[in-house]
Write a protein that holds these residues in place. Structure first.
Motif, PDB file in Angstrom:
ATOM      1  N   GLU A 404       0.820  -1.219   0.000  1.00  7.00           N
ATOM      2  CA  GLU A 404       0.000   0.000   0.000  1.00  7.00           C
ATOM      3  C   GLU A 404       0.850   1.263   0.000  1.00  7.00           C
ATOM      4  N   SER A 405       1.983   1.214   0.669  1.00  5.97           N
ATOM      5  CA  SER A 405       2.840   2.397   0.792  1.00  5.97           C
ATOM      6  C   SER A 405       3.918   2.475  -0.291  1.00  5.97           C
ATOM      7  N   ASN A 406       3.906   1.540  -1.250  1.00  6.06           N
ATOM      8  CA  ASN A 406       4.858   1.529  -2.357  1.00  6.06           C
ATOM      9  C   ASN A 406       6.288   1.231  -1.913  1.00  6.06           C
ATOM     10  N   ARG A 407       6.450   0.509  -0.793  1.00  3.91           N
ATOM     11  CA  ARG A 407       7.780   0.036  -0.427  1.00  3.91           C
ATOM     12  C   ARG A 407       8.160  -1.191  -1.248  1.00  3.91           C
ATOM     13  N   ILE A 408       7.147  -1.981  -1.633  1.00  2.00           N
ATOM     14  CA  ILE A 408       7.363  -3.089  -2.553  1.00  2.00           C
ATOM     15  C   ILE A 408       6.228  -3.084  -3.571  1.00  2.00           C
ATOM     16  N   GLY A 409       6.446  -3.763  -4.688  1.00  6.67           N
ATOM     17  CA  GLY A 409       5.435  -3.866  -5.728  1.00  6.67           C
ATOM     18  C   GLY A 409       5.420  -5.272  -6.295  1.00  6.67           C
ATOM     19  N   VAL A 410       4.546  -5.501  -7.256  1.00  4.39           N
ATOM     20  CA  VAL A 410       4.501  -6.786  -7.949  1.00  4.39           C
ATOM     21  C   VAL A 410       4.169  -6.504  -9.407  1.00  4.39           C
ATOM     22  N   ASN A 411       4.844  -7.221 -10.306  1.00  7.35           N
ATOM     23  CA  ASN A 411       4.722  -6.929 -11.731  1.00  7.35           C
ATOM     24  C   ASN A 411       4.592  -8.205 -12.539  1.00  7.35           C
ATOM     25  N   GLN A 412       3.767  -8.129 -13.574  1.00  7.02           N
ATOM     26  CA  GLN A 412       3.719  -9.176 -14.585  1.00  7.02           C
ATOM     27  C   GLN A 412       4.525  -8.702 -15.788  1.00  7.02           C
ATOM     28  N   VAL A 413       5.572  -9.432 -16.095  1.00  5.64           N
ATOM     29  CA  VAL A 413       6.419  -9.105 -17.247  1.00  5.64           C
ATOM     30  C   VAL A 413       6.150 -10.137 -18.329  1.00  5.64           C
ATOM     31  N   LEU A 414       5.680  -9.684 -19.480  1.00  4.04           N
ATOM     32  CA  LEU A 414       5.454 -10.563 -20.617  1.00  4.04           C
ATOM     33  C   LEU A 414       6.642 -10.449 -21.557  1.00  4.04           C
ATOM     34  N   ALA A 415       7.298 -11.572 -21.813  1.00  3.11           N
ATOM     35  CA  ALA A 415       8.494 -11.592 -22.662  1.00  3.11           C
ATOM     36  C   ALA A 415       8.335 -12.674 -23.721  1.00  3.11           C
ATOM     37  N   VAL A 416       8.982 -12.454 -24.843  1.00  3.44           N
ATOM     38  CA  VAL A 416       8.851 -13.355 -25.995  1.00  3.44           C
ATOM     39  C   VAL A 416      10.236 -13.816 -26.438  1.00  3.44           C
ATOM     40  N   ARG A 417      10.320 -15.078 -26.801  1.00  4.16           N
ATOM     41  CA  ARG A 417      11.522 -15.558 -27.486  1.00  4.16           C
ATOM     42  C   ARG A 417      11.313 -15.250 -28.979  1.00  4.16           C
ATOM     43  N   THR A 418      11.558 -14.017 -29.332  1.00  7.47           N
ATOM     44  CA  THR A 418      11.276 -13.546 -30.681  1.00  7.47           C
ATOM     45  C   THR A 418      12.213 -14.224 -31.680  1.00  7.47           C
ATOM     46  N   PRO A 419      11.657 -14.824 -32.739  1.00  5.72           N
ATOM     47  CA  PRO A 419      12.514 -15.511 -33.709  1.00  5.72           C
ATOM     48  C   PRO A 419      13.330 -14.531 -34.536  1.00  5.72           C
ATOM     49  N   SER A 420      14.277 -15.061 -35.287  1.00  4.09           N
ATOM     50  CA  SER A 420      15.181 -14.210 -36.068  1.00  4.09           C
ATOM     51  C   SER A 420      14.446 -13.383 -37.109  1.00  4.09           C
ATOM     52  N   SER A 421      13.247 -13.834 -37.502  1.00  3.33           N
ATOM     53  CA  SER A 421      12.466 -13.059 -38.473  1.00  3.33           C
ATOM     54  C   SER A 421      11.946 -11.754 -37.881  1.00  3.33           C
ATOM     55  N   GLY A 422      11.922 -11.684 -36.518  1.00  2.89           N
ATOM     56  CA  GLY A 422      11.402 -10.496 -35.857  1.00  2.89           C
ATOM     57  C   GLY A 422       9.907 -10.525 -35.645  1.00  2.89           C
ATOM     58  N   ALA A 423       9.228 -11.585 -36.061  1.00  2.00           N
ATOM     59  CA  ALA A 423       7.769 -11.678 -35.901  1.00  2.00           C
ATOM     60  C   ALA A 423       7.447 -12.163 -34.494  1.00  2.00           C
ATOM     61  N   SER A 424       7.011 -11.258 -33.643  1.00  2.00           N
ATOM     62  CA  SER A 424       6.773 -11.604 -32.239  1.00  2.00           C
ATOM     63  C   SER A 424       5.497 -12.400 -32.036  1.00  2.00           C
ATOM     64  N   GLY A 425       4.543 -12.265 -32.960  1.00  4.93           N
ATOM     65  CA  GLY A 425       3.275 -12.954 -32.796  1.00  4.93           C
ATOM     66  C   GLY A 425       2.292 -12.214 -31.928  1.00  4.93           C
ATOM     67  N   LEU A 426       2.655 -11.030 -31.421  1.00  2.00           N
ATOM     68  CA  LEU A 426       1.742 -10.244 -30.602  1.00  2.00           C
ATOM     69  C   LEU A 426       0.922  -9.302 -31.476  1.00  2.00           C
ATOM     70  N   PRO A 427      -0.268  -8.930 -31.004  1.00  2.06           N
ATOM     71  CA  PRO A 427      -1.095  -7.993 -31.763  1.00  2.06           C
ATOM     72  C   PRO A 427      -0.496  -6.592 -31.730  1.00  2.06           C
ATOM     73  N   LEU A 428      -0.935  -5.755 -32.658  1.00  2.00           N
ATOM     74  CA  LEU A 428      -0.457  -4.367 -32.673  1.00  2.00           C
ATOM     75  C   LEU A 428      -0.863  -3.641 -31.391  1.00  2.00           C
ATOM     76  N   ARG A 429      -2.054  -3.896 -30.939  1.00  2.00           N
ATOM     77  CA  ARG A 429      -2.510  -3.342 -29.659  1.00  2.00           C
ATOM     78  C   ARG A 429      -2.272  -4.404 -28.609  1.00  2.00           C
ATOM     79  N   THR A 430      -1.171  -4.232 -27.889  1.00  2.00           N
ATOM     80  CA  THR A 430      -0.679  -5.316 -27.040  1.00  2.00           C
ATOM     81  C   THR A 430      -1.693  -5.775 -26.017  1.00  2.00           C
ATOM     82  N   ARG A 431      -2.436  -4.879 -25.418  1.00  2.00           N
ATOM     83  CA  ARG A 431      -3.334  -5.292 -24.338  1.00  2.00           C
ATOM     84  C   ARG A 431      -4.539  -6.087 -24.842  1.00  2.00           C
ATOM     85  N   ASP A 432      -4.648  -6.267 -26.152  1.00  2.00           N
ATOM     86  CA  ASP A 432      -5.621  -7.232 -26.669  1.00  2.00           C
ATOM     87  C   ASP A 432      -5.101  -8.662 -26.507  1.00  2.00           C
ATOM     88  N   TRP A 433      -3.819  -8.809 -26.284  1.00  2.00           N
ATOM     89  CA  TRP A 433      -3.080 -10.031 -25.976  1.00  2.00           C
ATOM     90  C   TRP A 433      -3.051 -11.048 -27.100  1.00  2.00           C
TER      91      TRP A 433
END
Length: 434
Positions: A404-433
């Motif tokens: 509550e006091s912001n001494r600690i936090g918690v985060n969801q980090v979404l990471a991709v093993r992006t292939p050499s082609s650079g195609a991440s597979g994620l949508p343009l609007r990321t929060r559509d997932w």
């Protein structure tokens, strides 16, 4: 009636340079301090001996776990009032003011204060630590053997105890709240959020690292049709999770293993979820953790890393693990700033695509867990021990205030093993997932 409470208050004020903000009741039933505030109960003089032998948070923790110290009244209010005097860490040094305060009793300028405390403390031999204190095996931190021992200390205290605390969801991580939600609905919403971020669809294969009692594995298989391998180091969790899988009729799609993530060798996986597990990894092993998970993903696969973070220090060399957490809650656990986590995932080869903070959500979750524990207090004590139940109550209440006091936090980090082609597979609007 004696005057121990008055003397304790006077000694504390001398050392602190300010009055204690709570009222004290001492072992002789005397009371002193501001009326209408929570009552700090010093049940036994032994509490003072613990503080003198282990100045700072470890001495306080041992006194609390042993029942030598207690709080009557609102625990949250008491912790907030005492935080600046006993537990709060300085941003620059990482050193608790409690350690500085009690070390000051040895200063010649406060010799009278120290002598007064010695007289109040009674017979001098130090009390033994409470039996709930962890004593990990020696050797390097975060070997497979030592990690298994640390995990067992925290999780192998009885599944029924955790049922009382966590509720039917058996999810031991931050829920995802809506204004009118219950704990169960908020935990289901969190699991579904993870599944959507990972784009889980029928036929895909998920590795759930630190699978706990199997809730994420069950949700992903039942609601999204994936095949799941869940790994945990806790024997008790694995037995419980396998039973749930069998009862759900999902043994053909969910496998629960007692296995370290470093021993998984049957990749690649389409997705990996790591929810509330990375705090156990340790700074010295985090790069290895990131590389191992990267190697277990197919190109284009996604990692969802859900992890508690601390605030960064100006000098990171001063970071110290909280002694209470280390000895009684999560032995060998460490927190890192979210920026370091992101950097290490990127160094392992991941492309980090989204970071979402759920800080306020964890505070709400912890307050519900505390309420559950208090509602089942007698049964929780019977199932574990009075000391263990006291550990969890203090730990969860203090953590709620820290979020509550912001001494600690918690985060969801979404990471991709992006292939050499650079195609991440994620949508343009990321929060559509998807």
């Amino acid at each position: 009636m004696g005057d121990a409470a008055r003397r304790l208050s006077a000694l504390a004020e001398q050392a602190l340079g300010a009055p204690l903000p709570v009222r004290i009741r001492a072992w002789d039933r005397s009371e002193w301090g501001p009326p209408g505030t929570p009552l700090l109960v010093v049940r036994r003089r032994r509490a003072l001996r613990r503080l003198l032998w282990k100045p700072g948070e470890l001495g306080l923790a041992r006194a609390w776990v042993a029942g030598d110290l207690d709080v009557e009244g609102d625990l949250y209010e008491a912790l907030e009032l005492l935080a600046g005097h006993l537990w709060e860490r300085g941003e620059d040094t990482g050193r608790s003011t409690g350690s500085a305060l009690l070390a000051a009793l040895r200063d010649p300028a406060l010799r009278a204060t120290g002598a007064g405390l010695l007289r109040l403390a009674g017979p001098w031999p130090p009390p033994a630590p409470p039996r709930e204190e962890a004593r990990p095996a020696g050797g390097p931190l975060h070997t497979v053997r030592r990690d298994k021992q640390a995990i067992s200390h925290h999780y192998d205290v009885g599944n029924t105890f955790y049922e009382h605390v966590l509720g039917p969801s058996m999810v031991y991580s931050c829920a995802y709240w809506a204004p009118d939600s219950t704990l169960e609905r908020a935990q289901e919403a969190k699991l579904d959020l993870v599944c959507r971020k990972l784009a889980l669809t029928p036929g895909r294969r998920l590795l759930d690292v630190g699978c706990g009692w199997g809730s994420m594995a069950l949700h992903a298989a039942r609601e999204h049709g994936v095949s799941v391998v869940g790994v945990t180091l806790s024997e008790e969790q694995a037995v419980y999770a396998r039973k749930r899988v069998a009862e759900a009729g999902l043994t053909d799609r969910v496998e629960i293993r007692v296995q370290d993530y470093r021993e998984v060798d049957d990749g690649p996986f389409d997705a990996i979820s790591s929810i509330g597990m990375a705090e156990h990894v340790g700074s010295a092993r985090y790069a290895e953790y990131a590389r191992e998970l990267y190697a277990l993903l197919r190109p284009g696969g996604r990692l969802l890393n859900h992890q508690i973070a601390r605030r960064p220090l100006k000098d990171e060399a001063h970071y110290r693990v909280d002694p209470f957490i280390d000895r009684y809650v999560f032995p060998d656990g460490e927190l890192a700033p979210v920026g370091r986590t992101v950097a290490q995932l990127e160094e392992a080869g991941f492309e980090v695509r989204d970071v979402e903070s759920l800080r306020e959500h964890y505070a709400l979750t912890l307050r519900r867990w505390v309420a559950n524990l208090e509602a089942h207090w007698d049964e929780a004590v019977r199932l574990t021990s009075p000391g263990r139940a006291r550990v969890w109550r203090l730990y969860m209440a203090a953590c709620a205030l820290s979020f509550e006091s912001n001494r600690i936090g918690v985060n969801q980090v979404l990471a991709v093993r992006t292939p050499s082609s650079g195609a991440s597979g994620l949508p343009l609007r990321t929060r559509d997932w998807r």
